[in-house]
Design an enzyme around this catalytic site. Structure first.
Site, PDB file in Angstrom:
ATOM      1  N   LYS A 184       0.873  -1.183   0.000  1.00 45.98           N
ATOM      2  CA  LYS A 184       0.000   0.000   0.000  1.00 45.98           C
ATOM      3  C   LYS A 184       0.901   1.221   0.000  1.00 45.98           C
ATOM      4  CE  LYS A 184      -2.158   2.887   2.050  1.00 45.98           C
ATOM      5  NZ  LYS A 184      -1.860   4.280   1.702  1.00 45.98           N
ATOM      6  N   SER A 244       4.565   7.265  10.264  1.00 45.81           N
ATOM      7  CA  SER A 244       4.561   8.034  11.515  1.00 45.81           C
ATOM      8  C   SER A 244       4.377   7.135  12.736  1.00 45.81           C
ATOM      9  CB  SER A 244       3.448   9.068  11.468  1.00 45.81           C
ATOM     10  OG  SER A 244       2.204   8.408  11.337  1.00 45.81           O
ATOM     11  N   THR A 245       4.793   7.636  13.867  1.00 48.94           N
ATOM     12  CA  THR A 245       4.651   6.901  15.124  1.00 48.94           C
ATOM     13  C   THR A 245       3.172   6.675  15.445  1.00 48.94           C
ATOM     14  OG1 THR A 245       6.750   7.746  15.918  1.00 48.94           O
ATOM     15  CG2 THR A 245       5.204   6.989  17.596  1.00 48.94           C
ATOM     16  N   VAL A 264       0.608   6.301  13.397  1.00 48.46           N
ATOM     17  CA  VAL A 264       0.031   5.214  12.588  1.00 48.46           C
ATOM     18  C   VAL A 264       0.671   3.873  12.965  1.00 48.46           C
ATOM     19  CG1 VAL A 264      -0.321   4.333  10.249  1.00 48.46           C
ATOM     20  CG2 VAL A 264      -0.685   6.746  10.722  1.00 48.46           C
ATOM     21  N   GLU A 311       9.065   1.048  11.183  1.00 51.95           N
ATOM     22  CA  GLU A 311      10.109   2.074  11.010  1.00 51.95           C
ATOM     23  C   GLU A 311       9.394   3.412  11.140  1.00 51.95           C
ATOM     24  OE1 GLU A 311      13.198   1.473  10.593  1.00 51.95           O
ATOM     25  OE2 GLU A 311      13.305  -0.562   9.821  1.00 51.95           O
ATOM     26  N   CYS A 338      13.123  10.691   7.583  1.00 52.44           N
ATOM     27  CA  CYS A 338      12.927  10.259   8.970  1.00 52.44           C
ATOM     28  C   CYS A 338      14.216  10.427   9.774  1.00 52.44           C
ATOM     29  CB  CYS A 338      12.463   8.817   8.991  1.00 52.44           C
ATOM     30  SG  CYS A 338      13.503   7.758   7.990  1.00 52.44           S
ATOM     31  N   GLU A 341       8.882  15.940  15.564  1.00 56.15           N
ATOM     32  CA  GLU A 341       9.403  15.752  14.214  1.00 56.15           C
ATOM     33  C   GLU A 341       8.661  16.689  13.258  1.00 56.15           C
ATOM     34  OE1 GLU A 341       8.420  12.089  12.088  1.00 56.15           O
ATOM     35  OE2 GLU A 341      10.509  11.996  11.512  1.00 56.15           O
TER      36      GLU A 341
HETATM   37  P1  NAD Z   1       1.808   8.125   7.820  1.00 56.47           P
HETATM   38  O1  NAD Z   1       2.110   7.290   8.991  1.00 56.47           O
HETATM   39  O2  NAD Z   1       0.672   9.055   7.890  1.00 56.47           O
HETATM   40  O3  NAD Z   1       1.551   7.234   6.514  1.00 56.47           O
HETATM   41  C1  NAD Z   1       2.392   6.177   6.140  1.00 56.47           C
HETATM   42  C2  NAD Z   1       1.583   5.116   5.436  1.00 56.47           C
HETATM   43  O4  NAD Z   1       0.634   4.590   6.354  1.00 56.47           O
HETATM   44  C3  NAD Z   1       0.770   5.642   4.242  1.00 56.47           C
HETATM   45  O5  NAD Z   1       0.771   4.665   3.229  1.00 56.47           O
HETATM   46  C4  NAD Z   1      -0.619   5.798   4.817  1.00 56.47           C
HETATM   47  O6  NAD Z   1      -1.640   5.716   3.866  1.00 56.47           O
HETATM   48  C5  NAD Z   1      -0.666   4.629   5.782  1.00 56.47           C
HETATM   49  N1  NAD Z   1      -1.665   4.759   6.844  1.00 56.47           N
HETATM   50  C6  NAD Z   1      -2.173   5.897   7.377  1.00 56.47           C
HETATM   51  N2  NAD Z   1      -3.092   5.600   8.315  1.00 56.47           N
HETATM   52  C7  NAD Z   1      -3.159   4.251   8.384  1.00 56.47           C
HETATM   53  C8  NAD Z   1      -3.924   3.346   9.170  1.00 56.47           C
HETATM   54  N3  NAD Z   1      -4.807   3.762  10.068  1.00 56.47           N
HETATM   55  N4  NAD Z   1      -3.701   2.020   8.997  1.00 56.47           N
HETATM   56  C9  NAD Z   1      -2.814   1.570   8.095  1.00 56.47           C
HETATM   57  N5  NAD Z   1      -2.086   2.381   7.326  1.00 56.47           N
HETATM   58  C10 NAD Z   1      -2.252   3.711   7.454  1.00 56.47           C
HETATM   59  O7  NAD Z   1       3.157   8.821   7.548  1.00 56.47           O
HETATM   60  P2  NAD Z   1       3.463   9.871   6.416  1.00 56.47           P
HETATM   61  O8  NAD Z   1       2.905  11.165   6.848  1.00 56.47           O
HETATM   62  O9  NAD Z   1       3.054   9.319   5.120  1.00 56.47           O
HETATM   63  O10 NAD Z   1       5.060   9.886   6.473  1.00 56.47           O
HETATM   64  C11 NAD Z   1       5.724  10.683   7.344  1.00 56.47           C
HETATM   65  C12 NAD Z   1       6.139   9.944   8.579  1.00 56.47           C
HETATM   66  O11 NAD Z   1       6.812   8.731   8.248  1.00 56.47           O
HETATM   67  C13 NAD Z   1       7.098  10.718   9.406  1.00 56.47           C
HETATM   68  O12 NAD Z   1       6.729  10.686  10.749  1.00 56.47           O
HETATM   69  C14 NAD Z   1       8.431  10.005   9.208  1.00 56.47           C
HETATM   70  O13 NAD Z   1       9.359  10.092  10.198  1.00 56.47           O
HETATM   71  C15 NAD Z   1       8.041   8.624   8.981  1.00 56.47           C
HETATM   72  N6  NAD Z   1       9.030   7.946   8.166  1.00 56.47           N
HETATM   73  C16 NAD Z   1       9.845   7.047   8.785  1.00 56.47           C
HETATM   74  C17 NAD Z   1      10.818   6.387   8.068  1.00 56.47           C
HETATM   75  C18 NAD Z   1      11.701   5.368   8.728  1.00 56.47           C
HETATM   76  O14 NAD Z   1      12.386   4.628   8.029  1.00 56.47           O
HETATM   77  N7  NAD Z   1      11.752   5.254  10.024  1.00 56.47           N
HETATM   78  C19 NAD Z   1      10.970   6.634   6.710  1.00 56.47           C
HETATM   79  C20 NAD Z   1      10.127   7.555   6.106  1.00 56.47           C
HETATM   80  C21 NAD Z   1       9.151   8.197   6.855  1.00 56.47           C
END
Ligand code: NAD
Length: 526
Positions: A217, A271-272, A274, A293, A327, A424
């Site tokens: 996804k 994100s943390t 999610v 992650e 991240c 963040e």
């Molecule tokens: P997000 O958590 O909102 O979304 C990430 C993914 O999760 C998307 O595909 C989204 O559609 C999906 N998602 C959202 N709600 C969900 C739910 N209830 N159930 C299942 N899936 C769901 O994060 P974002 O805003 O897309 O990305 C930014 C965040 O990701 C930042 O906090 C960043 O630090 C983190 N990030 C971490 C890493 C790492 O390797 N640690 C890498 C990139 C981004």
């Protein structure tokens, strides 16, 4: 990343007035004022990829994906939901339970994956252009870093596929035993928008090497590259049903994957908040293992003895590479008091030649934030920083007439308890802070709920060793930053999550260890 800092500024008149106020800031290059976009690639794949075919969503619904340079709609993409996830999981289940993929030898799987890497490499330009268009990355970086890494990761795990083996056990009684490492089954892979194609391969490659089948996804902000990569997988000969891609939103399509009774493992980057929802969904469904992650607020620590030029270059790369949408961004920059003034000056001077603008323009260092929501969120943090009393050294404003551009922003006079130093931001915002002693640096570096990455610059091996052992993070970069590599385990601790991407460790989350035991010499046992 060197190319990121090599541009000379193309100044956009309207933006210069704003830039004067903040000392450095927006040099908007690459178009005629943040308006007319340059070349865009053709978008050929906008449907769900299930069981080797592109199909509409069961509901017939679609959603928009937008060009972050202008905010204009570039394509409408199938909006998958629970029903589509059910179909994708069914295809992946069938491919796992009865298909050839998990039954092939590792070396046969490796061959198909190597072919896949070759096909991706042949389409590098098209893939890079899609990433630039959908995610706002400078094209040269998308080509060199993102696509280069995709091919590298896939090749690494193609080579890993025939190196998965168990152990022979030395038992305490008249028994002999060994372990098998078997693929877990159907893997749900939920990824974010900041490195869409790299994230796709960080999860898909070890899952495929392990013998799992997958439902991916991609993030709703950047669905295009995953669909293109699904198409390429078919060209490479990955059997139908092994890779499925369901585009759509998190709370619907994403949640349907994480709560699915027939998904055997979920690997997530995002994100943390999610990440927590995904654990909850697992707990409330089939207790599938999850690997997370998550976010970070990583420290980057510069000691008095540091090479100043190197330290400044690393701090800039660590904060403004990928417009801060990383991240591992080293967004808390701690500089020791003896070098602090020179560091601050050099940083402000260097940022004067930083160019924000159309990512398709080779002079540009920094493209637009990925979408309107993220743009507004980052600007909100910048305003909060000002209101909390931090000083704007550079930037501090939006930039360009259209699209989601933000000036690279550096705050000084930042206190550890300010929101900008704790949360963040995921945008081009650096917090610059001063410290005195090694002990203080350790204390403050660890003063965060996150534990993803850390960087330090020093010539003193004792300081480097002590810091490396004292910082609670998944990776510590000494005299470098962003030194990620497919051979190096990557993943956080604390609220940055658990489980590793990259390296042979990445396979663990897709494998189950099974013990097989038998009596020696037919000795009786029950
Ligand atoms: P997000 O958590 O909102 O979304 C990430 C993914 O999760 C998307 O595909 C989204 O559609 C999906 N998602 C959202 N709600 C969900 C739910 N209830 N159930 C299942 N899936 C769901 O994060 P974002 O805003 O897309 O990305 C930014 C965040 O990701 C930042 O906090 C960043 O630090 C983190 N990030 C971490 C890493 C790492 O390797 N640690 C890498 C990139 C981004």
């Amino acid at each position: 990343m060197a190319s990121e800092s090599e541009s000379n500024g193309h100044h956009h008149a309207g933006d210069e007035a704003r830039a004067e106020n903040s000392g450095a800031g927006c040099r908007h290059g690459g178009d005629d004022g943040g308006g007319t976009p340059r070349t865009t690639p053709e978008i050929r794949y906008t449907k769900l990829f299930i069981n080797g075919r592109f199909v509409d969503a069961a509901s017939g619904k679609t959603f928009e994906t937008r060009d972050p340079r202008t905010g204009d709609v570039i394509a409408r993409v199938a909006e998958g939901d629970k029903e589509d996830v059910d179909l994708a999981v069914k295809a992946a289940r069938e491919a796992f339970d009865h298909g050839e993929w998990p039954r092939m030898s590792g070396s046969e799987r490796g061959k198909v994956m190597a072919k896949y890497a070759e096909v991706v490499e042949r389409h590098a330009d098209e893939l890079a252009a899609l990433e630039s268009l959908d995610a706002g990355k400078p094209l040269a970086a998308a080509r060199a870093v993102d696509v280069g890494e995709c091919v590298g990761i896939l090749r690494y795990f193609a080579g890993a596929a025939d190196k998965i083996h168990g152990e022979t056990l030395k038992m305490s009684r008249q028994l002999q035993g060994y372990t098998l490492r078997e693929p877990l089954g159907v893997a749900g892979l939920i990824v974010p928008w900041n490195f869409p194609a790299i994230m796709f391969f960080s999860k898909v490659s070890p899952a495929l090497a392990a013998g799992c089948t997958v439902v991916v996804k991609p993030a709703e902000q950047t669905p295009l590259s995953a669909l293109f990569l699904a198409h390429l997988s078919k060209q490479a000969g990955v059997p139908d049903g092994v890779i499925n891609v369901v585009t759509g939103f998190g709370p619907t399509a994403g949640a349907a994957i994480s709560s699915h009774m027939d998904v055997d493992v979920v690997a997530f980057t995002g994100s943390t908040e999610v990440g927590r929802l995904i654990m909850e969904a697992s707990a409330k469904s089939n207790l599938k293992p999850v690997a997370l992650e998550l976010g970070g607020k990583s420290p980057f620590i510069v000691f008095d003895d540091a090479d100043l030029d190197k330290a400044v270059e690393l701090a800039i790369g660590g904060n403004f590479f990928n417009k801060g949408e990383a991240c591992v961004a080293g967004s808390r920059v701690f500089v020791q008091e003896g070098i602090y003034d020179r560091f601050e000056q050099k940083l402000a001077d260097t940022m004067k030649s930083w160019v924000v603008g159309d990512p398709f323009d080779p002079r540009v260092n920094q493209g637009p934030q990925v979408d309107k929501a993220q743009y507004e969120r980052v600007l909100g943090y910048i305003e909060q920083g000002k209101a909390e009393g931090a000083t704007v050294l550079t930037g501090g404003n939006p930039c360009g007439k259209k699209g989601y551009y933000i000036e690279p922003t550096i705050f000084t006079n930042v206190k550890d308890d300010m929101v900008i130093a704790r949360e963040e931001i995921f945008g081009p915002v650096m917090c610059l802070m001063k410290f005195k002693t090694v002990e203080e640096a350790i204390e403050r570096a660890n003063g965060t709920r996150y534990g993803l990455a850390a960087g330090l610059v020093t010539r003193d091996i004792d300081v480097a060793n002590r810091m490396a052992r004292s910082i609670r993070a998944g990776v510590v970069w000494v005299n470098c930053y962003f030194a990620m590599d497919r051979s190096c385990p990557f993943g956080g601790r604390k609220m940055s999550g658990f489980g590793k991407d990259d390296s042979m460790h990445a396979l663990d989350k897709f494998l189950a260890v099974k013990s097989v035991v038998t009596p020696v010499h037919g000795s009786p046992w029950f």
